[in-house]
Design an enzyme around this catalytic site. Sequence first.
Site, mmCIF file in Angstrom:
data_model
loop_
_atom_site.group_PDB
_atom_site.id
_atom_site.type_symbol
_atom_site.label_atom_id
_atom_site.label_comp_id
_atom_site.label_asym_id
_atom_site.label_seq_id
_atom_site.Cartn_x
_atom_site.Cartn_y
_atom_site.Cartn_z
ATOM 1 C CB SER A 50 -0.960 -0.042 1.190
ATOM 2 O OG SER A 50 -1.993 0.899 1.045
ATOM 3 C CG HIS A 73 -5.904 -2.366 0.283
ATOM 4 N ND1 HIS A 73 -5.124 -1.805 -0.716
ATOM 5 C CD2 HIS A 73 -5.323 -1.988 1.452
ATOM 6 C CE1 HIS A 73 -4.147 -1.108 -0.175
ATOM 7 N NE2 HIS A 73 -4.233 -1.212 1.126
ATOM 8 C CG ASP A 99 -6.777 -2.273 -3.458
ATOM 9 O OD1 ASP A 99 -7.288 -1.561 -2.578
ATOM 10 O OD2 ASP A 99 -5.616 -2.701 -3.390
#
Length: 705
Positions: free
Chosen positions: A557, A677, A642
């Site tokens: 991330s 995610h 995501d």
Amino acid sequence: MKRTCFLLITTLTLYSMTQAQSITPPKAAVKPKELITNGHKRIDNYYWLNDRENPEVISYLKAENAYLDQVLSPVKTLQDKLFEEMKGRIKQQDESVPYRDNGYFYYSRYVTGGEYPIYCRKKGSLQGTEEVIFDGNAMAKGHNYFHLGGYEVSDNNELAIFAEDTVSRRLYTLRIKNLKTGKVYPETITNTEAGNFAWAADNKTLFYIKKDPQTLLGYQVYRHVLGTDPKQDVLVYEEKDNQFYMGLGRTKSKKFITIGVDHNGVATEYRLLNASQPTGQFTVFLPREKGHEYDIVHYKDKFYVRTNWQAENFRLMEVPEGKTADRSAWKEVIPHRPDVYLANLDVFTNHLVLGERKAGLTSIRVINQKTKTDEYLDFGEPAYVAAIGFNPEFNTNVLRFNYASLTTPNSTYDYNMDTKVKTLKKEQEVLDGFDKNNYVSERIYATARDGVKIPVSIVYRKGTPKDGSAPLLQYSYGSYGYSTDPGFSSTRLSLLDRGFIYAIAHIRGGQEMGRRWYEDGKMLKKKNTFNDFVDVSEHLIKTKYTSPDKLFAMGGSAGGLLMGAVINQAPQLYRGVVAAVPFVDVVTTMLDESIPLTTGEFEEWGNPKQKQYYDYMLSYSPYDNVEKKAYPNLLVTTGLHDSQVQYWEPAKWVAKLRTMKTDNNQLLLHTNMEAGHGGASGRFQALKEIALEYAFMLNLVGVQQ
């Protein structure tokens, strides 16, 4: 499992590298798009990849997945072995430590072969009859992805609000279950925020947060009455400023329902409603004020307030009910300390418990409100993480806390705050012959280029050489003030037992060393984060923990942004890099306010519509700074759905790297076509993704088993 020695390069490794060169990688079509901001022009050749409804996009992502499978086919056996090995360390039939709340003991358990937890309770005592509240395995049937986004039981113990997501887009559907009959009520409320709901005291009224399906921001709070059509729900609050995140809950005292809004460390505001008056009006605790963050805990007739008002590292105040908006009525309880960061707190009838950070480590401080004495719990390891656990009841002298270290599995303790006796309730059981005495942890410091000392937590198996010959995986995150604590991972053992050293670089942008550590790693100081990581890498090489041909880096991330930035800055330091769901197209994303998280993060990265921030972002954005040069071996992962970092960022980045890089190293993109995610949702399915990452790295240093 016995430790396996590794070879420098094996025939199979050479074969797989040669095969990777002979297989033709996918090539995304070049479709130039002109982007002009602040008078500056950029050409984005892969902007078109941002349409997941476009069949050409899906075909490209599938082609990248097929290419990855071909390149890594020689280590498929290793990948499968790693998966089975990591799965074999997990106790399949397991149970959490129960906690007591409102006359019931709550816990979760897993059954053999089950991917998801089963949530249960027993009335009165642990010898009571088990009631299954939610069976995650049954609820997940028919879905490729499933996540239970929390639940909350009503005051009369008969009803439960729960939220579920079957797409991994973090848009949860809220439902209500009767725990006496097992019936799920017909009303269904879509696009809600997970875990952000609360019952009123009447056991029929509930409050929840509605999310914008485009930006995924929670921005409205509604009131719902059991048995009514959700279309009739009453809007009780709407946040007009889309830079604020929203949370909703109920105080530990059960007296108030709270709405909290936060602007990424810049401003906080709470609203309160007496839970016994659900149709009443929410009142502001203290109006938002730029630069002021605060948290509140209600106790008896007052509030404890954790605040950074004239206190960068936060201090603790108290204020009577009804006077919260009058700052002159606030009384200091714990003063500000420049070397101690006040992270959180919990309140009991006779005790106050503080979670603190000092010198990069967490600590728990217990204050006896009667005797006015205090103490810090002792943990005795050089690198660890300790945290206040879930303690839903006031009237107890027992504190539940959690503990782990790089060598000690996750542990749950009960601590008698009067007798000072610490009782281990459960240590995560790690199967397959694990013995924590076979591993060593260290805490060292690396000096950054500006003279700042960066803490580094290290773990390795006893006997691992420290002469530069060992492979090392360096991990970090370094954003949002999120601290990467040195906790335990049973999956990590698969690397340690094969000769890897594992190091966590506690770089600026996190909050390990206090609030200033965060402030010095954001906005126009963001490059400190990248520089710190590179400087730690150079220190680890200089001190013979590893060498450039054995050093690996990993981040996800915002940590994926870190990976992109460091390989642009110092690609020669790393043999391979794993960038998980990486935020790499910083400028374009932060210019698009329709993308989830964008507006709320202007205070983290800056607003690129302002030239000062645009120029600074552009100078480090990984996608914008890809050059014609050699890059390390690279594995990039993403999820089609995501919600945090859109899949097209890593896809565009890989497409551009393919055309620009001058080396023959591996460049692989893996897209989970069914997840978002967090990757796969099941406890075992998630291991397959870790096994892929580990196989990628192990193969590059010649480990084939």
